[in-house]
Scaffold this motif. Sequence first.
Motif, PDB file in Angstrom:
ATOM      1  N   LEU A   1      33.425  41.820  37.664  1.00  0.00           N
ATOM      2  CA  LEU A   1      34.685  42.478  37.343  1.00  0.00           C
ATOM      3  C   LEU A   1      35.869  41.754  37.975  1.00  0.00           C
ATOM      4  O   LEU A   1      36.906  41.548  37.327  1.00  0.00           O
ATOM      5  CB  LEU A   1      34.646  43.932  37.817  1.00  0.00           C
ATOM      6  CG  LEU A   1      35.912  44.760  37.567  1.00  0.00           C
ATOM      7  CD1 LEU A   1      36.226  44.839  36.086  1.00  0.00           C
ATOM      8  CD2 LEU A   1      35.753  46.157  38.164  1.00  0.00           C
ATOM      9  N   SER A   2      35.723  41.351  39.223  1.00  0.00           N
ATOM     10  CA  SER A   2      36.794  40.617  39.906  1.00  0.00           C
ATOM     11  C   SER A   2      37.109  39.313  39.195  1.00  0.00           C
ATOM     12  O   SER A   2      38.286  38.968  38.986  1.00  0.00           O
ATOM     13  CB  SER A   2      36.383  40.342  41.354  1.00  0.00           C
ATOM     14  OG  SER A   2      37.361  39.554  42.009  1.00  0.00           O
TER      15      SER A   2
ATOM     16  N   LYS B   1      38.974  40.033  35.914  1.00  0.00           N
ATOM     17  CA  LYS B   1      40.363  40.418  36.170  1.00  0.00           C
ATOM     18  C   LYS B   1      41.217  39.217  36.576  1.00  0.00           C
ATOM     19  O   LYS B   1      42.392  39.117  36.192  1.00  0.00           O
ATOM     20  CB  LYS B   1      40.415  41.506  37.247  1.00  0.00           C
ATOM     21  CG  LYS B   1      39.891  42.842  36.752  1.00  0.00           C
ATOM     22  CD  LYS B   1      39.555  43.799  37.888  1.00  0.00           C
ATOM     23  CE  LYS B   1      40.746  44.240  38.660  1.00  0.00           C
ATOM     24  NZ  LYS B   1      40.415  45.305  39.630  1.00  0.00           N
ATOM     25  N   ASN B   2      40.628  38.299  37.335  1.00  0.00           N
ATOM     26  CA  ASN B   2      41.375  37.114  37.770  1.00  0.00           C
ATOM     27  C   ASN B   2      41.739  36.204  36.605  1.00  0.00           C
ATOM     28  O   ASN B   2      42.704  35.435  36.684  1.00  0.00           O
ATOM     29  CB  ASN B   2      40.557  36.325  38.800  1.00  0.00           C
ATOM     30  CG  ASN B   2      40.521  37.001  40.153  1.00  0.00           C
ATOM     31  OD1 ASN B   2      41.377  37.846  40.469  1.00  0.00           O
ATOM     32  ND2 ASN B   2      39.526  36.670  40.957  1.00  0.00           N
TER      33      ASN B   2
ATOM     34  N   VAL C   1      38.343  47.260  32.764  1.00  0.00           N
ATOM     35  CA  VAL C   1      39.675  46.646  32.678  1.00  0.00           C
ATOM     36  C   VAL C   1      40.541  47.348  31.639  1.00  0.00           C
ATOM     37  O   VAL C   1      41.762  47.449  31.807  1.00  0.00           O
ATOM     38  CB  VAL C   1      39.599  45.123  32.392  1.00  0.00           C
ATOM     39  CG1 VAL C   1      38.919  44.401  33.532  1.00  0.00           C
ATOM     40  CG2 VAL C   1      38.926  44.813  31.074  1.00  0.00           C
TER      41      VAL C   1
ATOM     42  N   GLU D   1      42.045  50.290  33.471  1.00  0.00           N
ATOM     43  CA  GLU D   1      43.043  49.849  34.453  1.00  0.00           C
ATOM     44  C   GLU D   1      44.330  49.397  33.768  1.00  0.00           C
ATOM     45  O   GLU D   1      45.435  49.690  34.244  1.00  0.00           O
ATOM     46  CB  GLU D   1      42.472  48.711  35.304  1.00  0.00           C
ATOM     47  CG  GLU D   1      41.430  49.173  36.304  1.00  0.00           C
ATOM     48  CD  GLU D   1      41.054  48.090  37.293  1.00  0.00           C
ATOM     49  OE1 GLU D   1      41.707  47.021  37.298  1.00  0.00           O
ATOM     50  OE2 GLU D   1      40.114  48.300  38.075  1.00  0.00           O
ATOM     51  N   LEU D   2      44.207  48.681  32.664  1.00  0.00           N
ATOM     52  CA  LEU D   2      45.393  48.207  31.949  1.00  0.00           C
ATOM     53  C   LEU D   2      46.184  49.373  31.356  1.00  0.00           C
ATOM     54  O   LEU D   2      47.423  49.359  31.349  1.00  0.00           O
ATOM     55  CB  LEU D   2      44.991  47.224  30.847  1.00  0.00           C
ATOM     56  CG  LEU D   2      44.532  45.852  31.340  1.00  0.00           C
ATOM     57  CD1 LEU D   2      43.897  45.055  30.197  1.00  0.00           C
ATOM     58  CD2 LEU D   2      45.697  45.063  31.934  1.00  0.00           C
TER      59      LEU D   2
ATOM     60  N   TYR E   1      44.150  39.334  33.771  1.00  0.00           N
ATOM     61  CA  TYR E   1      45.445  39.910  34.124  1.00  0.00           C
ATOM     62  C   TYR E   1      46.577  38.895  34.137  1.00  0.00           C
ATOM     63  O   TYR E   1      47.648  39.165  33.582  1.00  0.00           O
ATOM     64  CB  TYR E   1      45.347  40.662  35.457  1.00  0.00           C
ATOM     65  CG  TYR E   1      44.521  41.947  35.372  1.00  0.00           C
ATOM     66  CD1 TYR E   1      43.800  42.268  34.217  1.00  0.00           C
ATOM     67  CD2 TYR E   1      44.449  42.824  36.438  1.00  0.00           C
ATOM     68  CE1 TYR E   1      43.053  43.430  34.146  1.00  0.00           C
ATOM     69  CE2 TYR E   1      43.709  44.003  36.369  1.00  0.00           C
ATOM     70  CZ  TYR E   1      43.000  44.292  35.208  1.00  0.00           C
ATOM     71  OH  TYR E   1      42.265  45.442  35.128  1.00  0.00           O
TER      72      TYR E   1
END
Length: 210
Positions: free
Chosen positions: A195-196, A199-200, A23, A26-27, A203
């Motif tokens: 991971l999902s 992120k939920n 993450v 990605e961020l 984010y």
Amino acid sequence: MKGLFITFEGNDGSGKSSALQTVKQELLELGYDVIYTREPGGSPIAEKIREVILDKENVGMDPKTEALLYAASRREHIVKTILPALEAGKVILCDRFLDSSLAYQGYSRDLGLENVLEMNQFATEGLYPDLTILVCTRPEIGMSRIKKDERDMDRLELEKMTFHNKVYDGYIALSEKFKDRIVVINGEQTKEQVLSDVKNVLYPFIKERI
């Protein structure tokens, strides 16, 4: 403070560090001003204290000494890394913080939650994370993952299963005590699902505040 302070917690082998690194990348790609840091460590002096804490040659370290070393490392980390980053408006992603001391030393070392919390209040001056993502895995699963990696284990990872079971129980208790900031993720799922789930949670939290 202008920035956000987000911590990742979990018992050994939970998969929190893997999710955190993904993450973070990605961020950064999304344009957020993100820094990664860790505990123990996160600044030059704190990293030297980390070496002492985790060195497997230091077996038999007194539990209070261990807790005080963590608090000292944390103080350096806060002053040299965390507070300047918050003032600069950055999103801090930190691998472990205060909750680790509460779970590992307060609960598993039987020093008492309130004793360790009081010790760290002096070190942190009341600084708490804005959000804590707690990735939990049953200890037998977490430790089997670590052994499969065939890497050198540190002093705490080498502890008996009774220790790791108490760490797990401590984290569950903390998730109840600090419901306002701790979100629990099931670390026994696939890496992709963990991971999902992370992120939920993460984010939308960041988007609401940055």
